[in-house]
Design a protein around this motif. Structure first.
Motif, PDB file in Angstrom:
ATOM      1  N   ARG A 146       0.853  -0.961  -0.010  1.00 59.91           N
ATOM      2  CA  ARG A 146       0.054  -0.195   0.071  1.00 59.91           C
ATOM      3  C   ARG A 146       0.832   1.277  -0.164  1.00 59.91           C
ATOM      4  O   ARG A 146       0.599   1.967  -0.779  1.00 59.91           O
ATOM      5  CB  ARG A 146      -0.846  -0.026   1.103  1.00 59.91           C
ATOM      6  N   LEU A 147       1.815   1.243   0.854  1.00 57.00           N
ATOM      7  CA  LEU A 147       3.040   2.396   0.769  1.00 57.00           C
ATOM      8  C   LEU A 147       3.470   2.328  -0.675  1.00 57.00           C
ATOM      9  O   LEU A 147       3.578   3.459  -1.079  1.00 57.00           O
ATOM     10  CB  LEU A 147       3.894   2.157   1.892  1.00 57.00           C
TER      11      LEU A 147
ATOM     12  N   ALA B 148       1.645   4.304  -3.351  1.00 53.13           N
ATOM     13  CA  ALA B 148       2.057   5.677  -3.492  1.00 53.13           C
ATOM     14  C   ALA B 148       3.565   6.112  -4.059  1.00 53.13           C
ATOM     15  O   ALA B 148       3.718   7.004  -4.846  1.00 53.13           O
ATOM     16  CB  ALA B 148       1.758   6.353  -2.232  1.00 53.13           C
TER      17      ALA B 148
ATOM     18  N   ALA C 129      -4.125  12.464  -7.774  1.00 54.50           N
ATOM     19  CA  ALA C 129      -4.917  12.050  -6.606  1.00 54.50           C
ATOM     20  C   ALA C 129      -5.761  10.843  -7.256  1.00 54.50           C
ATOM     21  O   ALA C 129      -6.030   9.934  -6.593  1.00 54.50           O
ATOM     22  CB  ALA C 129      -5.891  13.281  -6.124  1.00 54.50           C
TER      23      ALA C 129
ATOM     24  N   GLY D 298      -3.681   7.958  -7.883  1.00 56.57           N
ATOM     25  CA  GLY D 298      -3.212   7.464  -6.519  1.00 56.57           C
ATOM     26  C   GLY D 298      -4.179   6.681  -5.721  1.00 56.57           C
ATOM     27  O   GLY D 298      -3.866   5.597  -5.362  1.00 56.57           O
ATOM     28  N   THR D 299      -5.403   7.200  -5.705  1.00 56.03           N
ATOM     29  CA  THR D 299      -6.518   6.761  -4.833  1.00 56.03           C
ATOM     30  C   THR D 299      -6.957   5.355  -5.546  1.00 56.03           C
ATOM     31  O   THR D 299      -7.237   4.471  -4.716  1.00 56.03           O
ATOM     32  CB  THR D 299      -7.623   7.775  -4.848  1.00 56.03           C
TER      33      THR D 299
ATOM     34  N   TYR E 250      -4.189   2.845  -5.238  1.00 52.57           N
ATOM     35  CA  TYR E 250      -4.314   2.461  -3.565  1.00 52.57           C
ATOM     36  C   TYR E 250      -5.498   1.630  -3.233  1.00 52.57           C
ATOM     37  O   TYR E 250      -5.451   0.541  -2.611  1.00 52.57           O
ATOM     38  CB  TYR E 250      -4.505   3.570  -2.748  1.00 52.57           C
TER      39      TYR E 250
END
Lengths: 268, 250, 340
Positions: free
Chosen positions: A198-199, A202, A244, A247-248, A251
């Motif tokens: 998860r890290l 990003a 965003a 990324g979202t 994620y």
């Protein structure tokens, strides 16, 4: 108070995962819209200068006015991110297994890895171009570079957290080292690995974007840079919004995979 | 970890580094690479010595930014995770917002952060805090969630409140993961401080690097990188040391 | 190391191919030779002429298959050209050329785009600052990457001790000036000045120009490596011919040139780009260009700038001007063709 009321709705037993996921998505979207509406209202009411915070609708208009570079940039950056993430994740887990098995290698190489992670890639734009040219690989390489280390650290941590008694038990049944790895150690390490993934989702995006700063024509990083240099705050926010979104979304996919896989892992 | 074992690990680690340095020196000298491709380690060390006062001051400046941002970010990260654990209904509000903020690369925020917080130290501290808080938040949350539900139920059946459960059960269980997050964040803190400095600052290692690139002084770029690396490593080691003590306590 | 080595060997092979092709065939070769131009920054009207020349096939007509590679933060064109990663570079300016030569990078300047200082110092027209003398005790922000030396030289020439002026590093944004926290700000004529002008109105601004104090700081230099200059002079000439043609078209049809740029970078602000091209045209046709043509290297200006950097101790010793600047490629093109 019963235990059930303390749990988040997502964790309530009896709800199908799909419904839960949808519920989360709608909930997230609603929160986002509410925040955006609040910002829009505040900017108008407080008469905030557009070069501090532009109205969200202004940003949206900017994207809709010339959607092509944003879509192209999104796809390009996504490709680079995926390349870096996948290679970084595979390498990260792979090297963690190697380190786990061969302590000598771990002690010899791990410090070098740690040191390698302390180098800010942005200082070496020219070197990256020299070594990899203006290719997709150059961006993916930076993305990989930022991704693999957290995965290695967490995978190693996870592998080492295996209960020695369970290991002894499996050994006593004659399990091979490979079986031990695939049946016991990797599943046990999975929750830890996913925290890192998860890290890494990003970080791999950061890598792709920074990579695009070394002389590229398409990509969200290019759009960011252009907005930054022209002090076009609306364009910066438009690029940030696309980042965003990317990324979202990424994620969320990783988190969904985690829920599916780690759930299974816990069942083992 | 027993003492002889850890000293052996140290030796091997040092050996690995020495091998790397030797290979580097060999490649740079053997192929006679120009400084703009890859300067030799000895040239870099020489340059560090020549610029020692500049580099030391710049390093201290950057480290101060990184450390302040790190502490603030870590507190925010752990704090948010604790809030979510204590008040579960906030989870669905905090997690998506935190995720969206984090999904934008920190560097992308830099023009706005520089605009809002100026070109001095505060903007770097904010950037570092931003970068660190999410990493720590994610680790802390995963750690706090990792608690065995039966243990929670058991404690609750004895009448323990949420706070008691948090301090007696959740936080101790979460500690290894929080510590891992804190460890990974040390390096990020220094890098983010440097990257932000390179985009807009007039002091610190990032500024030294930026200036050196403009002056085509690549040996100096590498010197600054070496100092940055050393600072990150010291930071990493310090947090690692603290972690070992705390996890012992567990 | 492996990717780099294969890359270099491909490059070497390409270079060999290139030299035979240029040597053996007339300019209108059937197979254009590949070459790259590394810009100092991302696509924008500041570089319009090169994009126009690509779009109109001027490089192709000269037998060059040109790829334009944008720049970025911490990418130095000098470095990439010196190593052979890029054939041509539109690099930072005399500052970066001097720095590169000072550090032994084998680059040669074959043309200068902006003939005069591309930035100005801006104060409020209704404020207390009417002349350079009024800078004393005021807050002036500038870039500490060359512009600071220009500012100090301007002050010294006018008998002002720079120590009496509160010179501060400049933010990434012009907002502190617009908000009145800063008395004087540095602005490129084609970028920051446009932003300030749009926010405040041009009549509210007073500008201070380096050339008024006898200082000059030409920027945007065209560079090649020493190897290219020595072994492929025809390639350099062909590149310059096509580039000049592209720029002349951009000047005569600015709308079309901005169209070409907007195609390369659609998120740019059109009005800003039109302004930028007009300003670029002024900078490129300043000085002796009317007589000597575009990209002319004015050695007097070069010497002024070198002195500036020697005084500021940015370079340790005078560079070999004859080895650093080479006008022969420009001079091979009839001057009538080079004039704007």
């Amino acid at each position: 108070m019963s235990a059930a009321t303390l749990q988040s709705p997502a964790a309530r037993p009896g709800t199908s995962p799909l419904v839960t996921a949808l519920f989360r998505a709608v909930r997230g979207l609603a929160t986002l819209l509410a925040v955006l509406a609040a910002v829009e209202g505040l900017v108008v009411v407080l008469n905030v200068k557009p070069w501090y915070v532009p109205r969200p609708t202004l940003v949206l208009n900017a994207i809709l006015a010339t959607p092509e570079p944003y879509v192209q940039g999104f796809l390009r950056t996504l490709t680079e991110t995926l390349m870096g993430f996948t290679s970084g994740a595979i390498f990260g887990v792979g090297i963690a297994i190697v380190f786990f098995r061969a302590r000598v290698l771990r002690e010899l190489i791990f410090p070098v890895f740690v040191v390698s992670q302390t180098i800010p890639v942005i200082a070496f734009g020219a070197l990256v171009v020299l070594w990899f040219g203006n290719t997709l690989i150059a961006k993916a390489a930076i993305s990989f570079y930022l991704t693999f280390f957290p995965v290695t650290v967490n995978a190693l941590l996870g592998l080492e957290s295996v209960d020695p008694r369970q290991e002894a038990l499996m050994r006593s049944f004659g399990a091979s080292r490979f079986q031990l790895l695939t049946r016991l150690q990797l599943p046990a390490a999975l929750p830890q690995i996913f925290v890192a993934l998860r890290l890494a989702s990003a970080l791999s995006l950061v890598g792709a974007i920074v990579g695009e700063w070394f002389g590229d024509t398409v990509g969200l990083g290019v759009l960011l840079l252009q907005g930054m240099y022209n002090e076009n705050v609306v364009a910066i926010w438009a690029a940030i919004a696309m980042c965003a979104l990317l990324g979202t979304g990424f994620y969320a996919v990783v988190a969904a995979a985690e829920r599916a896989l780690v759930f299974w892992g816990a069942e083992q | 970890m027993s003492a002889p074992k850890s000293s052996r690990a140290l030796q091997r680690g040092a050996l690995g580094m020495v091998l790397l340095v030797v290979a580097w020196e060999g490649v740079a000298r053997g192929f006679n690479l120009p400084a703009y491709t890859l300067p030799s380690v000895s040239a870099i060390l020489g340059s560090i010595f020549d610029h020692r006062s500049t580099l030391f001051l710049a390093g201290a400046y950057t480290f101060a930014e990184a450390l302040s941002g790190y502490v603030i970010g870590a507190l925010i990260g752990i704090g948010l995770a604790v809030v979510i654990t204590l008040i579960p209904m906030t989870r669905n509000a905090i997690v998506p917002v935190a995720t969206s903020i984090n999904s934008v690369p920190v560097v992308a925020w830099s023009p706005l952060i520089l605009l809002w917080f100026g070109i001095g130290m505060p903007s770097k501290v904010v950037m570092v805090a931003l970068a660190v808080s999410f990493t720590v938040f994610l680790s802390a949350l995963a750690g706090l969630d990792r608690v065995d539900r039966r243990s929670v139920d058991l404690m609750r059946s004895f009448g323990a409140g949420r706070l008691a459960i948090l301090f007696r059960l959740r936080l101790p269980t979460a500690l290894p993961l929080i510590a891992a997050g804190l460890r990974v964040s040390t390096v990020r803190a220094v890098i983010v401080a440097i990257v932000t400095e390179m985009l807009g600052a007039y002091d610190g290692l990032g500024w030294v690097i930026y200036q050196a690139v403009l002056q085509v002084d690549f040996v100096k770029v590498w010197s600054a990188i070496f100092i940055a690396s050393a600072a990150s490593l010291a930071f990493f080691g310090l947090v690692g040391l603290a972690e070992r003590r705390l996890v012992f306590w567990k | 190391m492996i990717p780099r080595r294969t890359f270099l060997s491909t490059l070497a092979a390409g270079a060999a191919l290139l030299s035979t092709a240029v040597g053996a065939l007339p300019a209108l070769a059937a197979d254009p030779v590949p070459a790259t131009l590394r810009l100092k920054w991302l696509p924008q009207a500041q570089f319009a002429g090169f994009y126009v020349a690509v779009a109109k096939g001027y490089y192709k007509a000269e037998g060059i298959d040109l790829t334009i590679n944008p720049g970025g933060p911490n990418i130095l064109a000098e470095n990439l050209v010196a190593t052979g990663a890029d054939t041509f570079g539109l690099s930072g300016g005399l500052d970066s050329v001097f720095a590169a030569r000072d550090k032994g990078l084998p680059v040669v300047c074959v043309g200068i785009s902006h003939q005069m200082t591309p930035f100005v110092f801006v104060a409020r027209a209704d404020g207390p600052i009417k002349t350079l003398q009024d800078f004393k005790g005021k807050k002036v922000t500038t870039w500490f990457t060359g512009a600071n030396h220009v500012l100090k030289a301007m002050l010294t020439k006018n008998g002002i001790d720079p120590a009496l002026v509160d010179i501060q590093p400049q933010q990434v944004s012009v907002t502190p000036f617009v908000d009145g926290q800063v008395d004087v700000i540095t602005a490129t004529r084609y970028n920051e000045y446009y932003t300030i002008k749009t926010r405040m109105g041009e009549e509210k601004l007073r500008t201070f120009v380096a050339e008024d104090s006898g200082i000059t700081f030409p920027r945007d230099t065209l560079i090649v490596s020493e190897t290219t200059a020595k072994e492929k002079p025809e390639l350099v000439k062909a590149f310059l011919r096509a580039s000049i043609k592209g720029w002349k078209d951009a000047f005569s049809d600015p709308k079309g040139a901005v169209d070409t740029i907007m195609k390369a970078a659609p998120t740019l602000d059109r009005a800003h780009q039109e302004f930028q091209l007009a300003e670029a045209a002024k900078l490129m046709t300043a000085g002796t260009v009317k007589q000597n043509g575009l990209f002319w290297i004015d050695m007097d200006a070069v010497k002024i700038t070198q002195q500036l950097f020697l005084d500021a101790k940015v370079i340790s010793k005078p560079v070999d001007l004859d080895a650093t600047f080479n006008r022969s490629f420009l001079e091979a093109i009839p001057v009538a063709d080079r004039r704007p």
